[in-house]
Design a protein around this motif. Structure first.
Motif, PDB file in Angstrom:
ATOM      1  N   PRO A   1      -5.845  -8.924 -30.136  1.00  0.00           N
ATOM      2  CA  PRO A   1      -5.861  -7.897 -30.850  1.00  0.00           C
ATOM      3  C   PRO A   1      -5.002  -7.701 -31.733  1.00  0.00           C
ATOM      4  N   VAL A   2      -4.092  -8.360 -31.875  1.00  0.00           N
ATOM      5  CA  VAL A   2      -2.888  -8.219 -33.076  1.00  0.00           C
ATOM      6  C   VAL A   2      -3.287  -8.286 -34.447  1.00  0.00           C
ATOM      7  N   HIS A   3      -2.903  -7.244 -35.341  1.00  0.00           N
ATOM      8  CA  HIS A   3      -3.423  -7.191 -36.710  1.00  0.00           C
ATOM      9  C   HIS A   3      -2.424  -8.232 -37.513  1.00  0.00           C
ATOM     10  N   GLY A   4      -2.991  -8.779 -38.476  1.00  0.00           N
ATOM     11  CA  GLY A   4      -2.258  -9.504 -39.401  1.00  0.00           C
ATOM     12  C   GLY A   4      -1.681  -8.897 -40.688  1.00  0.00           C
ATOM     13  N   VAL A   5      -1.367  -9.406 -41.681  1.00  0.00           N
ATOM     14  CA  VAL A   5      -0.367  -9.009 -42.653  1.00  0.00           C
ATOM     15  C   VAL A   5      -1.141  -8.763 -43.967  1.00  0.00           C
ATOM     16  N   LEU A   6      -2.390  -8.990 -44.143  1.00  0.00           N
ATOM     17  CA  LEU A   6      -2.998  -8.694 -45.464  1.00  0.00           C
ATOM     18  C   LEU A   6      -3.006  -7.121 -45.738  1.00  0.00           C
ATOM     19  N   ARG A   7      -1.926  -6.934 -45.777  1.00  0.00           N
ATOM     20  CA  ARG A   7      -1.557  -5.250 -46.092  1.00  0.00           C
ATOM     21  C   ARG A   7      -0.341  -5.059 -46.868  1.00  0.00           C
TER      22      ARG A   7
ATOM     23  N   LEU B   1      -7.136  -5.829 -45.744  1.00  0.00           N
ATOM     24  CA  LEU B   1      -8.018  -6.633 -45.582  1.00  0.00           C
ATOM     25  C   LEU B   1      -8.542  -6.634 -44.155  1.00  0.00           C
ATOM     26  N   VAL B   2      -9.626  -5.929 -43.894  1.00  0.00           N
ATOM     27  CA  VAL B   2     -10.164  -5.867 -42.115  1.00  0.00           C
ATOM     28  C   VAL B   2     -11.377  -6.518 -42.024  1.00  0.00           C
ATOM     29  N   LEU B   3     -11.152  -7.575 -40.927  1.00  0.00           N
ATOM     30  CA  LEU B   3     -12.291  -8.087 -40.417  1.00  0.00           C
ATOM     31  C   LEU B   3     -13.177  -7.117 -39.512  1.00  0.00           C
ATOM     32  N   GLU B   4     -14.243  -6.380 -39.847  1.00  0.00           N
ATOM     33  CA  GLU B   4     -14.757  -5.645 -39.077  1.00  0.00           C
ATOM     34  C   GLU B   4     -15.488  -6.031 -37.744  1.00  0.00           C
ATOM     35  N   ARG B   5     -16.008  -7.157 -38.212  1.00  0.00           N
ATOM     36  CA  ARG B   5     -16.575  -7.910 -37.138  1.00  0.00           C
ATOM     37  C   ARG B   5     -17.196  -9.243 -37.522  1.00  0.00           C
ATOM     38  N   LYS B   6     -17.580 -10.153 -37.003  1.00  0.00           N
ATOM     39  CA  LYS B   6     -18.181 -11.319 -37.505  1.00  0.00           C
ATOM     40  C   LYS B   6     -18.946 -11.315 -38.792  1.00  0.00           C
ATOM     41  N   ASP B   7     -18.723 -11.914 -39.928  1.00  0.00           N
ATOM     42  CA  ASP B   7     -19.502 -12.006 -41.261  1.00  0.00           C
ATOM     43  C   ASP B   7     -18.928 -10.599 -41.925  1.00  0.00           C
ATOM     44  N   GLU B   8     -18.335  -9.788 -41.597  1.00  0.00           N
ATOM     45  CA  GLU B   8     -18.278  -8.497 -42.200  1.00  0.00           C
ATOM     46  C   GLU B   8     -16.526  -8.425 -42.414  1.00  0.00           C
ATOM     47  N   LEU B   9     -16.341  -8.328 -43.669  1.00  0.00           N
ATOM     48  CA  LEU B   9     -14.793  -8.423 -43.986  1.00  0.00           C
ATOM     49  C   LEU B   9     -14.944  -7.212 -45.308  1.00  0.00           C
ATOM     50  N   ARG B  10     -13.976  -6.353 -45.415  1.00  0.00           N
ATOM     51  CA  ARG B  10     -13.912  -5.216 -46.471  1.00  0.00           C
ATOM     52  C   ARG B  10     -12.281  -4.863 -46.637  1.00  0.00           C
ATOM     53  N   ILE B  11     -12.141  -4.309 -47.786  1.00  0.00           N
ATOM     54  CA  ILE B  11     -10.574  -3.891 -47.910  1.00  0.00           C
ATOM     55  C   ILE B  11     -10.947  -2.389 -47.778  1.00  0.00           C
ATOM     56  N   ARG B  12     -10.240  -1.757 -46.909  1.00  0.00           N
ATOM     57  CA  ARG B  12     -10.239  -0.142 -46.449  1.00  0.00           C
ATOM     58  C   ARG B  12      -9.011   0.295 -46.050  1.00  0.00           C
TER      59      ARG B  12
ATOM     60  N   VAL C   1     -11.331 -13.290 -29.151  1.00  0.00           N
ATOM     61  CA  VAL C   1     -12.604 -12.746 -29.434  1.00  0.00           C
ATOM     62  C   VAL C   1     -12.310 -11.466 -30.260  1.00  0.00           C
ATOM     63  N   VAL C   2     -12.727 -11.335 -31.509  1.00  0.00           N
ATOM     64  CA  VAL C   2     -12.774 -10.017 -32.419  1.00  0.00           C
ATOM     65  C   VAL C   2     -13.584  -8.825 -31.627  1.00  0.00           C
ATOM     66  N   ARG C   3     -12.970  -8.092 -30.994  1.00  0.00           N
ATOM     67  CA  ARG C   3     -13.818  -7.044 -30.345  1.00  0.00           C
ATOM     68  C   ARG C   3     -13.688  -5.495 -31.178  1.00  0.00           C
ATOM     69  N   GLU C   4     -12.497  -5.433 -32.113  1.00  0.00           N
ATOM     70  CA  GLU C   4     -12.441  -4.293 -32.783  1.00  0.00           C
ATOM     71  C   GLU C   4     -11.960  -4.759 -34.218  1.00  0.00           C
ATOM     72  N   PRO C   5     -11.877  -3.853 -35.140  1.00  0.00           N
ATOM     73  CA  PRO C   5     -11.550  -4.285 -36.500  1.00  0.00           C
ATOM     74  C   PRO C   5     -10.047  -4.656 -36.654  1.00  0.00           C
ATOM     75  N   MET C   6      -9.779  -5.760 -37.127  1.00  0.00           N
ATOM     76  CA  MET C   6      -8.581  -6.522 -37.166  1.00  0.00           C
ATOM     77  C   MET C   6      -8.288  -6.832 -38.641  1.00  0.00           C
ATOM     78  N   ILE C   7      -7.046  -6.401 -39.124  1.00  0.00           N
ATOM     79  CA  ILE C   7      -6.430  -7.215 -40.139  1.00  0.00           C
ATOM     80  C   ILE C   7      -6.119  -8.672 -40.274  1.00  0.00           C
ATOM     81  N   LEU C   8      -6.572  -9.350 -41.109  1.00  0.00           N
ATOM     82  CA  LEU C   8      -6.266 -10.664 -41.110  1.00  0.00           C
ATOM     83  C   LEU C   8      -4.991 -11.191 -41.817  1.00  0.00           C
ATOM     84  N   GLY C   9      -4.577 -12.730 -41.789  1.00  0.00           N
ATOM     85  CA  GLY C   9      -3.647 -13.121 -42.427  1.00  0.00           C
ATOM     86  C   GLY C   9      -2.111 -13.125 -41.779  1.00  0.00           C
TER      87      GLY C   9
END
Length: 346
Positions: free
Chosen positions: A117-123, A4-15, A54-62
């Motif tokens: 910039p640390v990725h989370g664990v929704l993966r 589950l990737v937060l691409e940027r503010k208001d944009e979230l998708r599974i990829r 600040v989210v400056r690049e795609p980040m996995i949430l959780g």
């Protein structure tokens, strides 16, 4: 891996996004089973930043997670493949001054899941230090294991309060952190815990935590009168401020007893006023909470012994494939919702 990737503010998708984490000798690889949705995750989704993060690049949430170990490093001795575990999401620098003083949660270099910039664990899986990975008792579910992280905030707050058995506490705010702080206060031996909010549905959940919980809807009830009644006019021993609301923080000194304590848990969005003179005339001790330290083993032990139960707080569960829907719901949840979780596997 599907994340589950937060691409940027208001944009979230599974990829597909694979952080490509190497397993070191003191690490374990964990297959993720359950992840809780935290307010910070939602804030990054809706605002793209929290203070300087600040989210400056795609980040996995959780970051509230439990799972099962599928690989261990060569030097790991206390864990094995197949162990069901929960994980403390902050990894400090063990050589930092804060860590060496035992204040590892205050290490400025800490790497915390789903904090840019640390990725989370929704993966599907994550590599994590064995030292911050804790085996779950057989009777503790993955869902409860994922609740250890928010519980840790409440237990850290109770540690800062220096509670003694028989104390009377006030918890302002019946959100997830207020709820787990109430649970922690009860486990520390509080005779009564007064919980406030403006939402009756959340207060109903708070009452389900035990007979020692007294709830107050501050829109329709006078909190000062309730405190006076329950403390014989003395005031509460500890105020746990969990709302982060400026007007609530401003009143905390009014509610504490002489020689009592205020523990600031909720984070306001900007500087707030506090009546210092009232706090001084009562000699109120003021403590602050930032995440937690040294509490995970105690919480796991209490869950395993059935001394605490978090089932009532887990109100909404989504499959991983519905993660975006889960986050959209978390932006505007029902009043009765407390903790939303996402399942990646049973």
């Amino acid at each position: 891996m599907r994340s589950l990737v937060l691409e940027r503010k208001d944009e979230l998708r599974i990829r597909d996004l694979d952080p490509k984490e190497a397993l070191g000798p003191t690490d374990v690889r964990i297959a993720i089973k359950t992840v809780g949705v935290c307010g910070s995750d939602v804030h990054y989704y809706t605002h793209g930043a929290i203070g300087p993060f600040v989210v400056r690049e795609p980040m996995i949430l959780g970051h509230e997670a439990a799972g099962i170990i599928e690989e261990v490093g060569s030097a790991v001795q206390n864990l094995k493949v197949g162990d069901r575990v929960c994980m403390e999401p902050g990894i400090p620098d063990p050589q930092s001054r804060a860590s060496r003083l035992g204040l590892y949660n205050l290490d400025p270099a800490v790497r915390f899941w789903a904090t840019p910039p640390v990725h989370g664990v929704l993966r599907p899986s994550v590599v994590h230090p064995a030292a911050f990975t804790f085996k779950l008792p057989d009777n503790v579910s993955y869902a409860a294991g994922a609740m250890v992280e928010p519980l840790a905030v409440g237990f850290h707050a109770v540690s800062k309060a220096r509670l003694t058995p028989g104390a009377i506490a006030l918890v302002t705010g019946a959100g997830p952190i207020g709820m787990v702080t109430a649970i922690a206060a009860l486990s520390a031996g509080c005779a009564k815990v007064i919980v406030t909010d403006v939402v009756d549905e959340k207060l109903a959940v708070a009452r389900s935590l035990g007979p020692a919980i007294i709830t107050v809807n501050v829109r329709s009830q006078d909190l000062k009168s309730v405190i006076a009644r329950e403390t014989d006019g003395w005031g509460v021993d500890v105020v746990f401020e969990c709302s982060g609301a400026a007007e609530v923080i401003a009143d905390t000194a009014q509610h504490g007893c002489p020689g009592g304590a205020i523990v600031l848990v909720g984070m306001p969005v900007k500087p707030v006023p506090l009546d210092v003179v009232i706090a001084q005339t009562k000699e109120l001790r003021i403590e602050h909470v930032f995440r937690y330290a040294h509490v995970y083993p105690r919480i796991v032990a209490l869950l395993g012994s059935n001394q605490i139960n978090v089932d009532a707080l887990i109100t909404d569960t989504y499959a991983f494939e519905d993660s975006v829907e889960a986050f959209d719901y978390a932006v505007r949840p029902k009043p009765s919702s407390v903790k939303i979780q996402i399942e990646l596997g049973k």
